[in-house]
Design an enzyme around this catalytic site. Structure first.
Site, short mmCIF file in Angstrom:
data_model
loop_
_atom_site.label_atom_id
_atom_site.label_comp_id
_atom_site.label_asym_id
_atom_site.label_seq_id
_atom_site.Cartn_x
_atom_site.Cartn_y
_atom_site.Cartn_z
CG HIS A 152 -1.03 -6.19 5.09
ND1 HIS A 152 -0.45 -5.32 4.23
CD2 HIS A 152 -0.97 -5.59 6.31
CE1 HIS A 152 -0.04 -4.25 4.89
NE2 HIS A 152 -0.35 -4.39 6.15
CB CYS A 167 3.36 3.13 9.52
SG CYS A 167 2.23 1.97 8.72
N GLY A 176 0.81 -1.21 0.00
CA GLY A 176 0.00 0.00 0.00
C GLY A 176 0.85 1.26 0.00
CB THR A 177 4.06 2.08 1.68
OG1 THR A 177 3.57 1.95 3.00
CG2 THR A 177 5.07 3.21 1.63
#
Length: 405
Positions: free
Chosen positions: A226, A350, A96-97
């Protein structure tokens, strides 16, 4: 072409049958699903099948390559249907990052002539902040941060003021916040963005996809498998047809110009299976989990003194709750609750390793220390919540006593 054995969830945008992932029988209880959800059974089945039939390079014209291409195309079709996108608008990334980074940098490059400002809310994920910083350092853009209200929703008056100079290349506004669960008013945001020069909207939907449909107001969107029960290492970048997005990376000879290198075909296939399954279950599981979170929102402040529940009480994701405890460090709470059998988060997962205060909570004017993020998954049981509520008051009292309170 030889046929590929069909998994239980079939091909195309069809509902995947089967139950949600059941919680472990272990006494340890996972209340940190916002970091990663357990692998959905549909994903596990699809992953095994695709590792057998989708290992080859999908760009190759031989038999194994064509089978891998069929699996990848089917995965893309399913995810596009789930997100309300066209299949040719969907690209699988490594996370996603990565999807956020490529989405933002590609829009900034494609819109360079329209403006040199990257605007985003003060509560965006650190992936957005880092991409904006990189764009400023490497490409000379400037960053404009838009304030939020105490609940974490974007201040629409502040947004209008940020857009008014008509020098904004792109606007990044998440679908819902990853720390406190607050949903953003994307329809109002999109209306303002259109009024001030048709500014494209980058929507980081990593926190919300899998719990609710992706809102339609996006030019570029990012998601992370995820977080909905797919395997780790798979992200989704969706770019609307007609969006002025230009590849910010060196050229690649592969067919999808938005992808970097060899796609993870088994991961993409399993991610599509999981997304289709959890969205089919989301209405029922969302209601049940939301009721558990409502109970936590009521009971935690009643049982533990000097607690502040943060985030919008109405406009929020169903599964996520953050509260702050005065006189207690978040890291100490995480450790103590882990010892008692609970996995929880504190601040942004994160950025937790940096020990920096949460920029999200700071932007909201909330207490930035002693915060606990609970994020339930569809397998969370009422007895899990009962047990958490039974042990939390004693743990907080002990930690406060340790510092002389």
């Amino acid at each position: 072409m030889s046929s590929i054995p069909r998994p239980a969830w079939g091909y195309g945008p069809r509902v995947i049958p089967g139950p949600s992932a059941a919680p472990s029988s272990s006494p340890w209880i996972d209340l940190d699903s916002a970091s990663a959800r357990p692998l959905h059974p549909a994903a596990r089945e699809a992953l095994l099948l695709a590792h057998e039939h989708g290992y080859a390079d999908p760009r190759r014209l031989h038999h194994a390559g064509r089978r891998a291409r069929q699996l990848l195309d089917n995965a893309r079709e399913v995810v596009a249907s789930c997100l309300g996108a066209r299949p040719d608008e969907v690209t699988f990334t490594g996370s996603g990052t990565e999807a956020v980074h490529r989405g933002l940098l590609g829009l900034a490059r494609g819109r360079r002539r329209a403006g040199g400002v990257v605007a985003h809310t003060a509560v965006e994920h650190s992936a957005v902040l880092h991409a904006a910083d990189f764009s400023a350092a490497e490409h000379g853009t400037t960053t404009r941060v838009v304030d939020v209200d105490p609940g974490g929703r974007v201040d629409l008056d502040a947004l209008a003021a940020a857009l008014e100079p008509r020098d904004v290349a792109l606007l990044a506004v998440q679908g819902a916040n990853h720390e406190v669960g607050t949903r953003q008013p994307l329809a109002d945001v999109a209306r303002l963005a259109a009024a001030y020069g048709d500014v494209p909207l980058l929507v980081d939907a990593c926190a919300s996809v899998g719990w609710e449909p992706l809102p339609a107001e996006w030019s570029v969107a990012a998601a992370s498998a995820h977080k909905w029960g797919g395997p780790p290492g798979v992200g989704v970048l969706a770019v609307r047809k007609g969006a002025r997005w230009r590849d910010p990376s060196p050229a690649d000879d592969r067919g999808d110009r938005r992808a970097l290198g060899f796609e993870d075909v088994p991961g993409a296939f399993a991610s599509a299976a999981a997304l289709q399954a959890v969205l089919a279950e989301s209405e029922e599981s969302g209601r049940r989990v939301a009721a558990l979170v409502d109970r936590l929102r009521t009971e935690v402040p009643r049982l533990v003194p000097d607690v502040d529940v943060v985030g919008d009480p109405v406009h929020r994701l169903p599964h996520l709750l953050t509260f702050s405890c005065l006189y207690v460090e978040g890291e100490a709470l995480v450790t103590a609750l882990d010892g008692a059998g609970f996995g929880i988060g504190s601040g942004s997962a994160c950025t937790a390793s940096t020990h920096e205060p949460s920029h999200v909570l700071a932007a909201m004017g909330a207490l930035t220390h002693g915060n606990v993020r609970l994020s339930l998954h569809p397998g969370t049981r009422e007895e899990d919540v009962d047990r958490f509520l039974a042990v939390l008051p004693g743990i907080v009292a002990r930690l406060r006593a340790d510092v002389g309170l």
